[in-house]
Design a protein around this motif. Structure first.
Motif, PDB file in Angstrom:
ATOM      1  N   VAL A 164      17.048  66.495 -67.882  1.00  0.00           N
ATOM      2  CA  VAL A 164      17.336  67.766 -67.046  1.00  0.00           C
ATOM      3  C   VAL A 164      17.224  68.965 -67.970  1.00  0.00           C
ATOM      4  O   VAL A 164      16.617  69.924 -67.673  1.00  0.00           O
ATOM      5  N   PHE A 165      17.914  68.920 -69.058  1.00  0.00           N
ATOM      6  CA  PHE A 165      17.764  69.940 -70.137  1.00  0.00           C
ATOM      7  C   PHE A 165      16.803  69.614 -71.193  1.00  0.00           C
ATOM      8  O   PHE A 165      16.708  68.584 -71.623  1.00  0.00           O
ATOM      9  N   THR A 166      15.821  70.721 -71.644  1.00  0.00           N
ATOM     10  CA  THR A 166      15.096  70.647 -72.758  1.00  0.00           C
ATOM     11  C   THR A 166      15.816  70.328 -73.958  1.00  0.00           C
ATOM     12  O   THR A 166      17.115  70.689 -74.104  1.00  0.00           O
ATOM     13  N   ARG A 210      24.784  68.131 -59.451  1.00  0.00           N
ATOM     14  CA  ARG A 210      23.561  68.278 -58.589  1.00  0.00           C
ATOM     15  C   ARG A 210      24.118  68.728 -57.002  1.00  0.00           C
ATOM     16  O   ARG A 210      23.644  69.352 -56.110  1.00  0.00           O
ATOM     17  N   TYR A 211      25.440  68.060 -56.540  1.00  0.00           N
ATOM     18  CA  TYR A 211      25.778  68.153 -55.270  1.00  0.00           C
ATOM     19  C   TYR A 211      26.989  69.148 -55.471  1.00  0.00           C
ATOM     20  O   TYR A 211      28.032  69.370 -54.601  1.00  0.00           O
ATOM     21  N   LYS A 212      27.063  69.969 -56.399  1.00  0.00           N
ATOM     22  CA  LYS A 212      27.989  71.099 -56.625  1.00  0.00           C
ATOM     23  C   LYS A 212      29.473  70.911 -56.536  1.00  0.00           C
ATOM     24  O   LYS A 212      30.273  71.415 -56.104  1.00  0.00           O
ATOM     25  N   GLY A 213      29.781  69.799 -56.994  1.00  0.00           N
ATOM     26  CA  GLY A 213      31.071  69.352 -57.343  1.00  0.00           C
ATOM     27  C   GLY A 213      31.684  70.155 -58.464  1.00  0.00           C
ATOM     28  O   GLY A 213      30.880  70.663 -59.248  1.00  0.00           O
ATOM     29  N   ASP A 214      32.782  69.613 -58.563  1.00  0.00           N
ATOM     30  CA  ASP A 214      33.679  70.449 -59.936  1.00  0.00           C
ATOM     31  C   ASP A 214      33.438  69.603 -61.138  1.00  0.00           C
ATOM     32  O   ASP A 214      34.250  68.734 -61.272  1.00  0.00           O
ATOM     33  N   ILE A 215      32.797  70.185 -62.108  1.00  0.00           N
ATOM     34  CA  ILE A 215      32.677  69.459 -63.559  1.00  0.00           C
ATOM     35  C   ILE A 215      33.389  70.261 -64.367  1.00  0.00           C
ATOM     36  O   ILE A 215      33.157  70.061 -65.696  1.00  0.00           O
ATOM     37  N   SER A 216      34.323  71.454 -64.211  1.00  0.00           N
ATOM     38  CA  SER A 216      34.793  72.241 -65.249  1.00  0.00           C
ATOM     39  C   SER A 216      35.669  71.520 -66.063  1.00  0.00           C
ATOM     40  O   SER A 216      36.073  71.734 -67.306  1.00  0.00           O
ATOM     41  N   SER A 217      36.280  70.281 -65.688  1.00  0.00           N
ATOM     42  CA  SER A 217      37.147  69.502 -66.807  1.00  0.00           C
ATOM     43  C   SER A 217      36.409  68.498 -67.353  1.00  0.00           C
ATOM     44  O   SER A 217      36.835  67.531 -67.935  1.00  0.00           O
ATOM     45  N   MET A 218      35.032  68.416 -67.237  1.00  0.00           N
ATOM     46  CA  MET A 218      34.056  67.326 -67.605  1.00  0.00           C
ATOM     47  C   MET A 218      33.176  67.762 -68.615  1.00  0.00           C
ATOM     48  O   MET A 218      32.839  67.152 -69.635  1.00  0.00           O
ATOM     49  N   VAL A 219      32.827  69.048 -68.780  1.00  0.00           N
ATOM     50  CA  VAL A 219      31.814  69.722 -69.844  1.00  0.00           C
ATOM     51  C   VAL A 219      32.778  70.771 -70.785  1.00  0.00           C
ATOM     52  O   VAL A 219      33.676  71.506 -70.027  1.00  0.00           O
ATOM     53  N   PRO A 220      32.501  71.134 -71.997  1.00  0.00           N
ATOM     54  CA  PRO A 220      33.208  72.019 -72.635  1.00  0.00           C
ATOM     55  C   PRO A 220      32.826  73.414 -71.842  1.00  0.00           C
ATOM     56  O   PRO A 220      32.014  73.766 -71.398  1.00  0.00           O
ATOM     57  N   ALA A 221      34.007  74.179 -71.962  1.00  0.00           N
ATOM     58  CA  ALA A 221      33.999  75.450 -71.161  1.00  0.00           C
ATOM     59  C   ALA A 221      32.893  76.386 -71.621  1.00  0.00           C
ATOM     60  O   ALA A 221      32.512  77.209 -70.723  1.00  0.00           O
ATOM     61  N   GLU A 222      32.278  76.325 -72.799  1.00  0.00           N
ATOM     62  CA  GLU A 222      31.294  77.076 -73.278  1.00  0.00           C
ATOM     63  C   GLU A 222      29.990  76.888 -72.638  1.00  0.00           C
ATOM     64  O   GLU A 222      29.117  77.692 -72.681  1.00  0.00           O
ATOM     65  N   VAL A 223      29.875  75.676 -72.194  1.00  0.00           N
ATOM     66  CA  VAL A 223      28.626  75.146 -71.617  1.00  0.00           C
ATOM     67  C   VAL A 223      28.619  75.253 -70.059  1.00  0.00           C
ATOM     68  O   VAL A 223      27.507  74.929 -69.448  1.00  0.00           O
ATOM     69  N   LEU A 224      29.940  75.340 -69.269  1.00  0.00           N
ATOM     70  CA  LEU A 224      29.941  75.343 -67.972  1.00  0.00           C
ATOM     71  C   LEU A 224      28.812  76.115 -67.133  1.00  0.00           C
ATOM     72  O   LEU A 224      28.198  75.531 -66.283  1.00  0.00           O
ATOM     73  N   GLU A 225      28.654  77.222 -67.615  1.00  0.00           N
ATOM     74  CA  GLU A 225      27.778  78.217 -66.970  1.00  0.00           C
ATOM     75  C   GLU A 225      26.515  77.986 -66.941  1.00  0.00           C
ATOM     76  O   GLU A 225      25.721  77.809 -65.982  1.00  0.00           O
ATOM     77  N   MET A 226      26.282  77.460 -68.250  1.00  0.00           N
ATOM     78  CA  MET A 226      24.519  77.076 -68.529  1.00  0.00           C
ATOM     79  C   MET A 226      24.310  75.834 -67.465  1.00  0.00           C
ATOM     80  O   MET A 226      23.304  75.441 -66.978  1.00  0.00           O
ATOM     81  N   VAL A 227      25.229  74.751 -67.532  1.00  0.00           N
ATOM     82  CA  VAL A 227      25.163  73.613 -66.581  1.00  0.00           C
ATOM     83  C   VAL A 227      24.915  74.078 -65.255  1.00  0.00           C
ATOM     84  O   VAL A 227      23.789  73.537 -64.547  1.00  0.00           O
ATOM     85  N   GLU A 228      25.729  74.775 -64.818  1.00  0.00           N
ATOM     86  CA  GLU A 228      25.843  75.158 -63.382  1.00  0.00           C
ATOM     87  C   GLU A 228      24.380  75.723 -62.955  1.00  0.00           C
ATOM     88  O   GLU A 228      23.984  75.554 -61.768  1.00  0.00           O
ATOM     89  N   SER A 287      27.026  60.999 -64.837  1.00  0.00           N
ATOM     90  CA  SER A 287      28.029  61.412 -63.776  1.00  0.00           C
ATOM     91  C   SER A 287      28.117  62.881 -63.677  1.00  0.00           C
ATOM     92  O   SER A 287      28.183  63.104 -62.454  1.00  0.00           O
ATOM     93  N   VAL A 288      28.030  63.518 -64.669  1.00  0.00           N
ATOM     94  CA  VAL A 288      28.239  64.992 -64.802  1.00  0.00           C
ATOM     95  C   VAL A 288      26.855  65.580 -64.001  1.00  0.00           C
ATOM     96  O   VAL A 288      26.863  66.473 -63.049  1.00  0.00           O
ATOM     97  N   ARG A 289      25.669  65.041 -64.107  1.00  0.00           N
ATOM     98  CA  ARG A 289      24.414  65.407 -63.531  1.00  0.00           C
ATOM     99  C   ARG A 289      24.734  65.313 -62.091  1.00  0.00           C
ATOM    100  O   ARG A 289      24.385  66.083 -61.151  1.00  0.00           O
ATOM    101  N   GLU A 290      25.030  64.057 -61.790  1.00  0.00           N
ATOM    102  CA  GLU A 290      25.136  63.700 -60.289  1.00  0.00           C
ATOM    103  C   GLU A 290      26.022  64.686 -59.590  1.00  0.00           C
ATOM    104  O   GLU A 290      25.862  65.295 -58.553  1.00  0.00           O
TER     105      GLU A 290
END
Ligand code: PNS
Length: 163
Positions: free
Chosen positions: A44-46, A136-154, A130-133
């Protein structure tokens, strides 16, 4: 000088990866995070986006650097004078696959050993897929990815699925 490589797809980096990075970095003088470019899976990400996210998430760890690589991992290890490959194991199912790859890698380059780290139990269920899934459906991933990258992923998932 002990140089280690922690390879992966990191599509995207999770806090489970970050845990393995922190623990691996303590075992070597220098840890290179190797971001696979030529994956069989379409990411998904380059690779540059994945590299940037890992750099952000690991900026406080002094002996860590991030590089993208193509081709065989053992060749990348040789190029970087690394003699340890780190991999995290979440479950027995991971081990079956990882053991085979580690043995294959060793048959290709016997100067490199694979060290396995048992994933911390609180991250045993986590995976990039599972983070991608969930994202994708706008679930809460804030406890799954580092805080610094949350915005980029969303933002990435917002742009893919909502134009
Ligand atoms: O995060 P992943 O997708 O589980 O990481 C897998 C990775 C990058 C470690 C593995 O696919 C890899 O090393 N790929 C490079 C090609 C290679 O060297 N394959 C091993 C011999 S078959």
């Amino acid at each position: 000088m002990r140089i280690g490589i922690y390879p992966g797809s990191f599509d995207p980096i999770t806090i489970g990866h970050l845990d393995i990075i922190r623990r691996s970095a303590k075992q070597v003088d220098k840890l290179i995070i190797g971001v696979l470019n030529n994956s069989k899976k379409t990411p998904v990400f380059t690779s540059e986006e994945r590299k940037k996210m890992i750099e952000e998430a690991t900026k406080d760890i002094v002996n860590v650097s991030v590089e993208c690589f193509d081709g065989l991992l053992v060749n990348f290890a040789k190029l970087k004078n690394a003699n340890i490959i780190f991999r995290g194991l979440r479950a027995v199912s991971d081990f079956e696959y990882e053991l085979q790859i580690a043995q294959l890698n060793r048959s290709l380059n016997d100067k490199v050993d694979t060290f396995f780290l048992a994933t911390s139990v609180e991250y045993a269920y986590l995976s990039s897929s599972s983070v991608r899934e969930i994202a994708r459906y706008k679930g809460d991933i804030s406890s799954m990815v580092p805080a610094e990258v949350l915005e980029m992923v969303e933002e990435k998932f917002e742009s893919i699925y909502n134009g």
